[in-house]
Each structure stands twice: as C-alpha cells, then as structure tokens.
Design an enzyme around this catalytic site. Sequence first.
Site, PDB file in Angstrom:
ATOM      1  N   SER A   1     -11.021   6.163  -6.936  1.00 31.41           N
ATOM      2  CA  SER A   1     -10.738   4.797  -6.502  1.00 31.41           C
ATOM      3  C   SER A   1     -11.793   4.398  -5.490  1.00 31.41           C
ATOM      4  O   SER A   1     -12.409   5.251  -4.836  1.00 31.41           O
ATOM      5  CB  SER A   1      -9.349   4.736  -5.846  1.00 31.41           C
ATOM      6  OG  SER A   1      -9.120   3.490  -5.205  1.00 31.41           O
TER       7      SER A   1
ATOM      8  N   TYR B   1      -2.926   7.544   0.305  1.00 29.66           N
ATOM      9  CA  TYR B   1      -3.574   7.402  -1.000  1.00 29.66           C
ATOM     10  C   TYR B   1      -5.084   7.569  -0.856  1.00 29.66           C
ATOM     11  O   TYR B   1      -5.725   8.278  -1.646  1.00 29.66           O
ATOM     12  CB  TYR B   1      -3.240   6.036  -1.584  1.00 29.66           C
ATOM     13  CG  TYR B   1      -3.842   5.761  -2.939  1.00 29.66           C
ATOM     14  CD1 TYR B   1      -3.308   6.342  -4.089  1.00 29.66           C
ATOM     15  CD2 TYR B   1      -4.945   4.913  -3.083  1.00 29.66           C
ATOM     16  CE1 TYR B   1      -3.857   6.078  -5.340  1.00 29.66           C
ATOM     17  CE2 TYR B   1      -5.493   4.652  -4.325  1.00 29.66           C
ATOM     18  CZ  TYR B   1      -4.945   5.238  -5.447  1.00 29.66           C
ATOM     19  OH  TYR B   1      -5.496   4.983  -6.685  1.00 29.66           O
TER      20      TYR B   1
END
Length: 230
Positions: free
Chosen positions: A131, A145
């Site tokens: 990501s 995250y």
Amino acid sequence: MTKVVMVSGGGRGLGAAITTALIHDGWTVSLGLRDLSQAEPFGDAVSAHPFDATDPASAPAWVDATIAQHGHLNALVNNAGIMKMVDFESGSEDDLDDMWSINVKAPFRLIRAALPHLRACGEGRVVNIASTDGKRFRQGTSLGYSMSKHAVLAITQAVRAAGYDDGVRATALCPGAIDTDLIAGVPGATPKADRLQPDTVAGLVTMLLALPNQASVPELIANTRYESLI
C-alpha cells in the site's frame, strides 16, 4: 507447460479481479480461501484450497496441495489483508495483532513454504500487495495498518535477496485507495470517484508476473493523489 500461481484472498474484491485477470492471461490459478464457495464463479479455471491466514499450518498445507494437484509453482500473489483503525488513541491490542497476523505473518509463512518451488522453476515470482501506507504515514490513517504494510516491504526485500540467484523476483505493489469494501466508510479516504479500480491493480499484477528475469521491480507505486515523495 501452463504456469501456476497461488493467490491468497482471491475470491472477492481486489483478489477476484486479480484472479480474473490471471485466468485471462492463461495462468492456472490456485486459490487459498476460508470460504471455498467464493471459487464457484470461476468454475474449472481455478483450484480452490482451504487457507486461513491466522493458522500457521494452513500455509504449507495449501502449498503442498497446490503442488500435489498441479505439479509445480511459478508465482505467489499475497493479496489477503485486513485494515482496522489503530493509532495512539484508538484501537485495541487484538486489532493490532489481527493485522500483524493476516497482513504480515501469513505472507511470510506462504513465501517460506513456496520458496523452494519458486526457486526450482528458475523464474519464480512473488507479488505482495502492500500500500502507499507502506511508504509513509499519513495523518488520519491507521497506524497499525501502515506498520503492517511497511513490514510487507521488508519481507519483499528479503525474498528478493533469498531467491535472486535462482531467478526469483519479488515486487511490493503499493496502490493507493482501491474501490473495494476494505476502505468503505473509512474517514478521510480518497473520494470514491478518485479511487483505483480493482481491474487496474489486477493489470499491474499480471504485468509484473510477465516481466523477464532481467526486469526486476522491487516496488511499484500507483498513487491516487499527489504526494511529493511518493
């Protein structure tokens, strides 16, 4: 000989788009799923195997089942992942553990089990879905995250080092916001109209898997917004 690829979480969302694109490109796809019924829309184009990212024994069992059915392995796509809001003021230790287990430890276990087979084929490929949150921390996003996706980049560098001389190439694919359920309702997420489509990211995966050994791409970033550093 048909090339075989394992895809974790390949039955829904981005994973389903990746599976569809790989089938279109002629790959034989082995899906690792908690819910095997998610493989039904793909029919005979895939083989479906039980995989629970939280179960340490599940990773080698899926790799062994793939080899038993298809005889070899050419690529692994670590797509399964979760996001929970964890920062210095919100979220729990359990939430952090869940993300570490699914986003970090599961890919590690799968690579460990698959690496001998990827080495053996001479052109093994690993694509880890990371990501843009693995490239920096952005205020308002989940720190937990982001931590897990930074770790995915470290895993990618490690598998490149471990398998490079045997033709293994690995990429951390770092997309911005993708229009899937993962970010539904997340405050501050990229507006829906500006998000990447799953098919777009799936196309990047198939492109990376098709590159020759001479084109090694350690990271590929596809951002949805302007940021000067990424």
